[in-house]
Design a protein around this motif. Structure first.
Motif, PDB file in Angstrom:
ATOM      1  N   ASN A  77       0.815  -1.215   0.000  1.00 19.75           N
ATOM      2  CA  ASN A  77       0.000   0.000   0.000  1.00 19.75           C
ATOM      3  C   ASN A  77       0.852   1.269   0.000  1.00 19.75           C
ATOM      4  O   ASN A  77       0.377   2.347   0.372  1.00 19.75           O
ATOM      5  N   ARG A  78       2.113   1.133  -0.428  1.00 18.00           N
ATOM      6  CA  ARG A  78       2.982   2.290  -0.633  1.00 18.00           C
ATOM      7  C   ARG A  78       3.685   2.210  -1.997  1.00 18.00           C
ATOM      8  O   ARG A  78       4.503   3.082  -2.317  1.00 18.00           O
ATOM      9  N   THR A  79       3.398   1.190  -2.786  1.00 16.40           N
ATOM     10  CA  THR A  79       4.149   0.972  -4.031  1.00 16.40           C
ATOM     11  C   THR A  79       3.527   1.638  -5.254  1.00 16.40           C
ATOM     12  O   THR A  79       4.148   1.704  -6.315  1.00 16.40           O
ATOM     13  N   TRP A  80       2.293   2.186  -5.110  1.00 17.01           N
ATOM     14  CA  TRP A  80       1.533   2.631  -6.284  1.00 17.01           C
ATOM     15  C   TRP A  80       1.905   4.056  -6.703  1.00 17.01           C
ATOM     16  O   TRP A  80       1.045   4.929  -6.864  1.00 17.01           O
ATOM     17  N   THR A  81       3.190   4.295  -6.896  1.00 12.20           N
ATOM     18  CA  THR A  81       3.671   5.627  -7.252  1.00 12.20           C
ATOM     19  C   THR A  81       3.753   5.765  -8.776  1.00 12.20           C
ATOM     20  O   THR A  81       3.859   4.767  -9.500  1.00 12.20           O
ATOM     21  N   GLU A  82       3.716   7.015  -9.245  1.00 12.34           N
ATOM     22  CA  GLU A  82       3.843   7.259 -10.689  1.00 12.34           C
ATOM     23  C   GLU A  82       5.145   6.687 -11.226  1.00 12.34           C
ATOM     24  O   GLU A  82       5.175   6.118 -12.319  1.00 12.34           O
ATOM     25  N   VAL A  83       6.226   6.819 -10.449  1.00 15.81           N
ATOM     26  CA  VAL A  83       7.535   6.342 -10.913  1.00 15.81           C
ATOM     27  C   VAL A  83       7.541   4.826 -11.053  1.00 15.81           C
ATOM     28  O   VAL A  83       7.967   4.285 -12.083  1.00 15.81           O
ATOM     29  N   ASN A  84       7.084   4.121 -10.023  1.00 13.24           N
ATOM     30  CA  ASN A  84       7.062   2.659 -10.097  1.00 13.24           C
ATOM     31  C   ASN A  84       6.263   2.173 -11.293  1.00 13.24           C
ATOM     32  O   ASN A  84       6.649   1.210 -11.971  1.00 13.24           O
ATOM     33  N   ILE A  85       5.136   2.825 -11.550  1.00 14.70           N
ATOM     34  CA  ILE A  85       4.244   2.365 -12.620  1.00 14.70           C
ATOM     35  C   ILE A  85       4.774   2.766 -13.994  1.00 14.70           C
ATOM     36  O   ILE A  85       4.809   1.947 -14.919  1.00 14.70           O
ATOM     37  N   SER A  86       5.210   4.004 -14.142  1.00 20.39           N
ATOM     38  CA  SER A  86       5.692   4.454 -15.455  1.00 20.39           C
ATOM     39  C   SER A  86       6.974   3.728 -15.860  1.00 20.39           C
ATOM     40  O   SER A  86       7.198   3.461 -17.044  1.00 20.39           O
ATOM     41  N   ASN A  93       8.561  -8.316  -4.544  1.00 19.09           N
ATOM     42  CA  ASN A  93       7.324  -9.095  -4.607  1.00 19.09           C
ATOM     43  C   ASN A  93       6.121  -8.176  -4.750  1.00 19.09           C
ATOM     44  O   ASN A  93       5.220  -8.413  -5.570  1.00 19.09           O
ATOM     45  N   GLU A  94       6.107  -7.086  -3.980  1.00 17.23           N
ATOM     46  CA  GLU A  94       4.941  -6.204  -3.979  1.00 17.23           C
ATOM     47  C   GLU A  94       4.782  -5.466  -5.307  1.00 17.23           C
ATOM     48  O   GLU A  94       3.652  -5.253  -5.769  1.00 17.23           O
ATOM     49  N   GLN A  95       5.892  -5.072  -5.928  1.00 14.71           N
ATOM     50  CA  GLN A  95       5.787  -4.431  -7.239  1.00 14.71           C
ATOM     51  C   GLN A  95       5.209  -5.400  -8.273  1.00 14.71           C
ATOM     52  O   GLN A  95       4.363  -5.017  -9.092  1.00 14.71           O
ATOM     53  N   TYR A 160       2.054   8.611   0.711  1.00 16.41           N
ATOM     54  CA  TYR A 160       2.093   8.496  -0.747  1.00 16.41           C
ATOM     55  C   TYR A 160       2.248   7.046  -1.206  1.00 16.41           C
ATOM     56  O   TYR A 160       2.928   6.252  -0.560  1.00 16.41           O
ATOM     57  N   GLY A 161       1.621   6.723  -2.326  1.00 17.91           N
ATOM     58  CA  GLY A 161       1.792   5.406  -2.932  1.00 17.91           C
ATOM     59  C   GLY A 161       0.738   4.392  -2.564  1.00 17.91           C
ATOM     60  O   GLY A 161       0.905   3.197  -2.816  1.00 17.91           O
ATOM     61  N   ALA A 162      -0.390   4.854  -1.972  1.00 13.34           N
ATOM     62  CA  ALA A 162      -1.464   3.935  -1.597  1.00 13.34           C
ATOM     63  C   ALA A 162      -2.286   3.552  -2.831  1.00 13.34           C
ATOM     64  O   ALA A 162      -2.381   4.299  -3.798  1.00 13.34           O
ATOM     65  N   ILE A 163      -2.900   2.372  -2.762  1.00 13.62           N
ATOM     66  CA  ILE A 163      -3.659   1.846  -3.890  1.00 13.62           C
ATOM     67  C   ILE A 163      -4.850   2.744  -4.231  1.00 13.62           C
ATOM     68  O   ILE A 163      -5.177   2.934  -5.406  1.00 13.62           O
ATOM     69  N   ASP A 164      -5.489   3.335  -3.208  1.00 16.08           N
ATOM     70  CA  ASP A 164      -6.644   4.184  -3.514  1.00 16.08           C
ATOM     71  C   ASP A 164      -6.219   5.457  -4.229  1.00 16.08           C
ATOM     72  O   ASP A 164      -6.972   6.019  -5.031  1.00 16.08           O
ATOM     73  N   HIS A 165      -4.993   5.906  -3.976  1.00  9.42           N
ATOM     74  CA  HIS A 165      -4.455   7.069  -4.683  1.00  9.42           C
ATOM     75  C   HIS A 165      -4.319   6.739  -6.167  1.00  9.42           C
ATOM     76  O   HIS A 165      -4.663   7.553  -7.039  1.00  9.42           O
TER      77      HIS A 165
END
Length: 299
Positions: A77-86, A93-95, A160-165
């Motif tokens: 619930n902290r991995t959902w950042t623009e950088v990680n995704i882009s 494991n979480e990514q 920052y980086g929560a799934i709901d974000h």
């Protein structure tokens, strides 16, 4: 359907309408939402009520759920950042699990539905009343006020980086629902109750078609939930990786605190309240980087 083992259930009457996309177990030590979704899909498959659109239930951190730990390498619930995704980062494991969840959501594109709603199911380490955590974007806050419980605004603006974000910034409407303490049986009741209410609000489910109604909803909305109030976060007490942090025992989520109250010991130093307000999400587990938050009611 790809990643079918991650899908707890899917139900539709083949009528056009919204998507209700529900995630559970994003933290592996929080199985309550998974159990509630299994109950809901079992009841849906048995009674086959008419709904508009489609409901999908999805497992969060499969590897952590299997081990009953919060996470394997890092907080999902902290991995959902623009950088990680882009940058398509899949180093932990979480990514990897994050991209599998995204892959499932992409199988339900915006063009196929009149609207897309989400709910992310969680529980807390401390004793807690159930509450909705909502980010103040889109029509999330208006949607959240359809549900009869406490509402806390702004968590995903601070942490920052929560799934709901992520769901919010790609255009879905919804919130995180915290049902109570991790191992409390009322947490499952609360998750189940709010899922049924979300089906009513989003997909026009006539709840009287469900044999378990009204008990399945009343356990949450009448027996367990507080009267609706809205709060905002005014302080986050963040932790560094090597901090020795011990929350003073006995705090309940939403408990009133006063200036001068001893809240915690951190690295041998007393942390005292600077506020007449309420404590929010006090940390009573070994994993986590948020010691506590302070909230106040929005009048």
């Amino acid at each position: 359907m790809e990643n079918s083992s991650r899908i707890i259930g899917k139900y539709s009457s083949e009528k056009k309408g919204p998507l209700l996309f529900i995630t559970a177990g994003v933290h592996g030590n929080e199985p309550s939402g998974v159990e509630a979704l299994k109950r809901v899909f079992k009841a849906l498959d048995h009674s086959k009520p008419t709904i508009n659109g489609c409901i999908v239930g999805v497992l969060g951190n499969e590897a952590a759920l299997a081990k009953n730990v919060r996470y394997i390498d890092e907080d999902l619930n902290r991995t959902w950042t623009e950088v990680n995704i882009s940058e398509q980062k899949q180093e932990t494991n979480e990514q990897k699990e994050m991209f599998e969840i995204i892959e499932i959501l992409e199988q339900f594109p915006e063009s196929d539905f009149s609207k897309r709603y989400f709910m992310d199911c969680h529980t807390t380490s401390s004793d807690s009343l159930p509450y909705v955590s909502v980010q103040l974007v889109n029509d999330n806050n208006e949607w959240a006020h359809n549900f009869p419980t406490y509402i806390v605004q702004g968590f995903s603006d601070i942490v920052y980086g929560a799934i709901d974000h992520y769901f919010s910034r790609i255009g879905l409407t919804g919130f995180t629902f915290e049902a109570g303490q991790h191992t409390s049986k009322t947490s499952v009741e609360n998750h189940e109750g709010i899922i049924w209410l979300a089906l009513k609000e989003a997909c026009n489910l006539d709840l009287s078609q469900i044999p378990e109604y009204p008990l399945c909803v009343e356990k949450f909305s009448v027996k367990n939930a507080p009267d609706q109030k809205t709060f905002k976060i005014i302080y986050r007490h963040g932790l560094q990786e090597n901090d020795a942090f011990e929350m003073k025992s006995g705090f309940k989520n939403f408990q009133k605190i006063y200036e001068g109250d001893l809240l915690a010991i951190q690295n041998g130093k007393e942390i005292k309240s600077e506020w007449d307000a309420r404590i929010f999400m006090p940390l009573y587990q070994s994993q986590g980087n948020d010691g506590f938050f302070v909230i106040e009611e929005v009048k």
